[in-house]
Design a protein around this motif. Structure first.
Motif, PDB file in Angstrom:
ATOM      1  N   ALA A  66       0.821  -1.204   0.000  1.00 57.02           N
ATOM      2  CA  ALA A  66       0.000   0.000   0.000  1.00 57.02           C
ATOM      3  C   ALA A  66       0.857   1.257   0.000  1.00 57.02           C
ATOM      4  O   ALA A  66       0.555   2.226  -0.722  1.00 57.02           O
ATOM      5  CB  ALA A  66      -0.935  -0.007   1.212  1.00 57.02           C
ATOM      6  N   LEU A  67       1.923   1.256   0.794  1.00 62.91           N
ATOM      7  CA  LEU A  67       2.780   2.437   0.835  1.00 62.91           C
ATOM      8  C   LEU A  67       3.444   2.686  -0.515  1.00 62.91           C
ATOM      9  O   LEU A  67       3.574   3.835  -0.955  1.00 62.91           O
ATOM     10  CB  LEU A  67       3.841   2.272   1.924  1.00 62.91           C
ATOM     11  N   MET A  68       3.854   1.605  -1.195  1.00 66.85           N
ATOM     12  CA  MET A  68       4.443   1.755  -2.517  1.00 66.85           C
ATOM     13  C   MET A  68       3.465   2.422  -3.480  1.00 66.85           C
ATOM     14  O   MET A  68       3.827   3.329  -4.235  1.00 66.85           O
ATOM     15  CB  MET A  68       4.847   0.382  -3.062  1.00 66.85           C
ATOM     16  N   VAL A  69       2.209   1.981  -3.439  1.00 73.32           N
ATOM     17  CA  VAL A  69       1.207   2.538  -4.353  1.00 73.32           C
ATOM     18  C   VAL A  69       0.847   3.973  -3.967  1.00 73.32           C
ATOM     19  O   VAL A  69       0.824   4.876  -4.814  1.00 73.32           O
ATOM     20  CB  VAL A  69      -0.054   1.651  -4.365  1.00 73.32           C
ATOM     21  N   LEU A  70       0.582   4.197  -2.693  1.00 71.01           N
ATOM     22  CA  LEU A  70       0.064   5.497  -2.260  1.00 71.01           C
ATOM     23  C   LEU A  70       1.117   6.594  -2.282  1.00 71.01           C
ATOM     24  O   LEU A  70       0.768   7.780  -2.359  1.00 71.01           O
ATOM     25  CB  LEU A  70      -0.527   5.369  -0.853  1.00 71.01           C
ATOM     26  N   SER A  71       2.385   6.223  -2.229  1.00 70.10           N
ATOM     27  CA  SER A  71       3.430   7.241  -2.289  1.00 70.10           C
ATOM     28  C   SER A  71       3.721   7.689  -3.715  1.00 70.10           C
ATOM     29  O   SER A  71       4.384   8.716  -3.917  1.00 70.10           O
ATOM     30  CB  SER A  71       4.716   6.695  -1.671  1.00 70.10           C
ATOM     31  N   MET A  72       3.211   6.967  -4.688  1.00 69.82           N
ATOM     32  CA  MET A  72       3.604   7.226  -6.068  1.00 69.82           C
ATOM     33  C   MET A  72       3.031   8.522  -6.652  1.00 69.82           C
ATOM     34  O   MET A  72       3.751   9.216  -7.398  1.00 69.82           O
ATOM     35  CB  MET A  72       3.218   6.028  -6.947  1.00 69.82           C
ATOM     36  N   PRO A  73       1.755   8.905  -6.402  1.00 68.66           N
ATOM     37  CA  PRO A  73       1.250  10.140  -7.024  1.00 68.66           C
ATOM     38  C   PRO A  73       2.091  11.366  -6.701  1.00 68.66           C
ATOM     39  O   PRO A  73       2.422  12.150  -7.601  1.00 68.66           O
ATOM     40  CB  PRO A  73      -0.172  10.259  -6.462  1.00 68.66           C
ATOM     41  N   ASN A  74       2.453  11.554  -5.431  1.00 68.68           N
ATOM     42  CA  ASN A  74       3.265  12.720  -5.078  1.00 68.68           C
ATOM     43  C   ASN A  74       4.644  12.657  -5.718  1.00 68.68           C
ATOM     44  O   ASN A  74       5.191  13.674  -6.163  1.00 68.68           O
ATOM     45  CB  ASN A  74       3.400  12.830  -3.561  1.00 68.68           C
ATOM     46  N   SER A  75       5.216  11.461  -5.761  1.00 66.09           N
ATOM     47  CA  SER A  75       6.516  11.314  -6.395  1.00 66.09           C
ATOM     48  C   SER A  75       6.437  11.640  -7.883  1.00 66.09           C
ATOM     49  O   SER A  75       7.289  12.358  -8.419  1.00 66.09           O
ATOM     50  CB  SER A  75       7.026   9.881  -6.198  1.00 66.09           C
ATOM     51  N   LEU A  76       5.414  11.131  -8.557  1.00 67.68           N
ATOM     52  CA  LEU A  76       5.251  11.403  -9.991  1.00 67.68           C
ATOM     53  C   LEU A  76       4.939  12.878 -10.248  1.00 67.68           C
ATOM     54  O   LEU A  76       5.384  13.447 -11.248  1.00 67.68           O
ATOM     55  CB  LEU A  76       4.145  10.512 -10.562  1.00 67.68           C
ATOM     56  N   LYS A  77       4.176  13.480  -9.338  1.00 72.41           N
ATOM     57  CA  LYS A  77       3.848  14.901  -9.508  1.00 72.41           C
ATOM     58  C   LYS A  77       5.106  15.754  -9.446  1.00 72.41           C
ATOM     59  O   LYS A  77       5.242  16.748 -10.184  1.00 72.41           O
ATOM     60  CB  LYS A  77       2.862  15.334  -8.431  1.00 72.41           C
ATOM     61  N   SER A  78       6.037  15.374  -8.563  1.00 73.13           N
ATOM     62  CA  SER A  78       7.277  16.142  -8.478  1.00 73.13           C
ATOM     63  C   SER A  78       8.180  15.896  -9.681  1.00 73.13           C
ATOM     64  O   SER A  78       8.974  16.765 -10.058  1.00 73.13           O
ATOM     65  CB  SER A  78       8.026  15.775  -7.195  1.00 73.13           C
TER      66      SER A  78
END
Length: 548
Positions: free
Chosen positions: A35-47
């Protein structure tokens, strides 16, 4: 499938509660990491890709690079939600599948192999209650994972979040029921896990081959045609892609998951009703260890000459599988190296992520160093599983007949540890050779980068030995340590985690090769720490009683 009478399911609820309580830490860890891998991805991709132009350029790069499509998959839309599904969807499905197969095998074939299932079956427990409880436990774990993904990604679009959550959970249930079938066919839990993992690996290869053969990028993303390869449709991981979360969802694909899960569950139930407890449809040949003077200590089929030979016989299938997988993955990653500079382009933030993972050298060396480091993180999972084979042999009672003869505990444990630590060196060497084959450059620097990961891998293995020898009931906690290290190394750089967090992992102290400077101090220190942990574990094993 024959009609299931209610008495055959008697005790299912009790067994389910016991399974969830027994695996609460393992399940929580797998769900949390995924879950952490998935949920952390939007902010990482946005940056990394904050503007529509940067996202469009990313899609173009992926659509024209078959290797990246094979590794990650096609992109179907430019939204952050669609990019998240592209970047981690397949890997979230893989983790859910591994979690599910481990749960099901642990509460079916593992219980039979240890003899505990026979004791349970002697009470008021139905014939198919254990299998039902195992599948329900996997269902509960996948449901919680789906809820976390759905709620966590709802801000990117509730419909797409639901599709991705259901798709990831559905992949998990397909392989849960697959594991249930394999557990009926094999006599060994180790073989059941290995065969199911092999099917999972084949599913990933089919999806990769299908995605690399089809232009799955720009044309599909904007609805101008194009479709998935037949090979992609042969894989449940390909079904997850074709569910297309955040890109005009294809809800009917969930029917494929439902049909596969129901059919496989029906087959597993039918097979379970046709065999006795502890038996299998594919029995394994017995083997024995020679005693003093060469006298066989048991059956005469597959006679073995030493404790080390016995350990190799028990673990060679795992070593072969990991070796082939690491070499092939190395070839794939090596083939991606030439195109990484084009994919990163002028995106400074993407370049910074690679540099945090692989060092401050050029982007090509940073990419190689980061990918070799990822292989080291995964090798830590191998060494933990191989070390904990000792715990499995002890708790199942198979170690006692061996130790009752002229085989000391240290000799017995040393055979398994030689396979664990030597096998980790072998698979990292093969990973390095794979990188050389795929990249086509000089072998020395890349092989050095692969082998320098070993001290950190051995520290994790040494911790597993220490836990097994000193605190055998806590030995499975080594999986939690390996998972936490994997999470730090995988997600930490993308989230720009503080250096103090990255330094919690032994991999954070290794020199960043190729491209960086070789520093022997941390390498020797980590190697010494691994030796000390192994020594402490063996000392504890020598003094304590065996688990009964």
């Amino acid at each position: 499938m024959s009609t299931l009478a209610a008495p055959q399911l008697t005790g299912t609820g009790i067994l389910l509660r016991f399974a969830l309580r027994r695996d609460r830490l393992m399940i929580a860890l797998w769900i949390g990491v995924n879950a952490l891998m998935v949920l952390s991805m939007p902010n990482s991709l946005k940056s990394l890709y904050g503007t529509p132009e940067e996202r469009a350029d990313l899609i173009h790069q992926v659509s024209t690079n078959a290797s990246f499509r094979a590794l990650i998959g096609p992109v179907f839309d430019t939204s952050l939600g669609a990019l998240t599904a592209w970047r981690v969807g397949v890997y979230a499905g893989l983790l859910a599948a591994v979690m599910s197969l481990l749960i099901v095998v642990r509460h079916t074939r593992d219980e039979e192999e240890s003899g505990r299932q026979e004791l349970v079956a002697s009470g008021m427990v139905g014939r198919r209650a254990s299998l039902t409880a195992a599948l329900l436990a996997a269902g509960v774990a996948n449901t919680v994972l789906a809820l976390l993904v759905t709620v966590g990604l709802a801000g990117q679009g509730a419909v797409g979040a639901l599709a991705l959550g259901l798709g990831v959970a559905a992949v998990g249930m397909v392989f849960a029921t697959m594991a249930a079938i394999v557990a009926q066919l094999t006599e060994s839990a180790r073989l059941a896990r290995g065969l199911t993992a092999a099917v999972l690996g084949a599913a990933f290869v089919l999806r990769a081959a299908g995605d690399s053969a089809t232009d799955g990028g720009t044309s599909q993303a904007f609805g101008t045609g194009g479709g998935s390869s037949v090979l992609t449709w042969l894989s449940p991981l390909g079904w997850l892609e074709n569910l297309r979360p955040y890109a005009a969802e294809r809800w009917w694909v969930l029917l494929l998951f439902a049909a596969a899960t129901l059919v496989q569950a029906a087959v597993a139930y039918e097979l379970a009703g046709r065999r006795d407890v502890g038996m299998s449809f594919l029995p394994t040949l017995p083997h024995c260890l020679k005693g003093v003077g060469g006298t066989p200590m048991g059956p005469t089929i597959g006679r073995l000459g030493s404790a080390g030979a016995l350990a190799w016989r028990l673990q060679r299938g795992s070593v072969y599988g990991w070796s082939v997988a690491f070499f092939l993955v190395g070839v794939v990653y090596g083939g991606l190296t030439d195109g990484v500079a084009d994919l990163v382009g002028d995106n400074e933030k993407a370049r910074e992520v690679f540099q945090r993972m692989g060092g401050q050298s050029g982007i090509t060396d940073a990419f190689l160093a980061s990918m070799v480091g990822m292989m080291g993180l995964i090798a830590a999972l191998y060494v933990v599983g191989s070390v904990l084979r000792l715990n499995g042999e002890e708790t199942s009672g198979r170690a006692e007949p061996v130790l009752a003869h002229a085989v000391g505990r240290l000799r017995w444990a040393g055979g398994h540890l030689a396979v664990a630590f030597g096998g980790s060196a072998l698979i990292m060497l093969l990973a390095g050779l794979g990188f050389v084959v795929g990249y086509g450059e000089e072998a020395g620097p890349i092989l050095g980068a692969a082998l320098v990961q070993l001290p950190a891998v051995w520290v994790i293995g040494g911790l597993a030995v220490a836990l097994y020898g000193l605190l055998p009931r806590a030995a499975p906690a080594a999986w939690g340590v390996a998972g936490a290290v994997l999470l730090i190394g995988w997600v930490g750089p993308a989230l720009d985690a503080p250096q103090s967090v990255l330094d919690l992992s032994p991999f954070g102290h290794l020199p960043k090769l190729p491209g960086g400077e070789m520093s022997w101090g941390p390498v020797l220190l980590l190697t010494g720490l691994a030796v000390a942990l192994v020594a402490a574990g063996l000392a504890g094993l020598r003094r304590r009683d065996l688990t009964t």
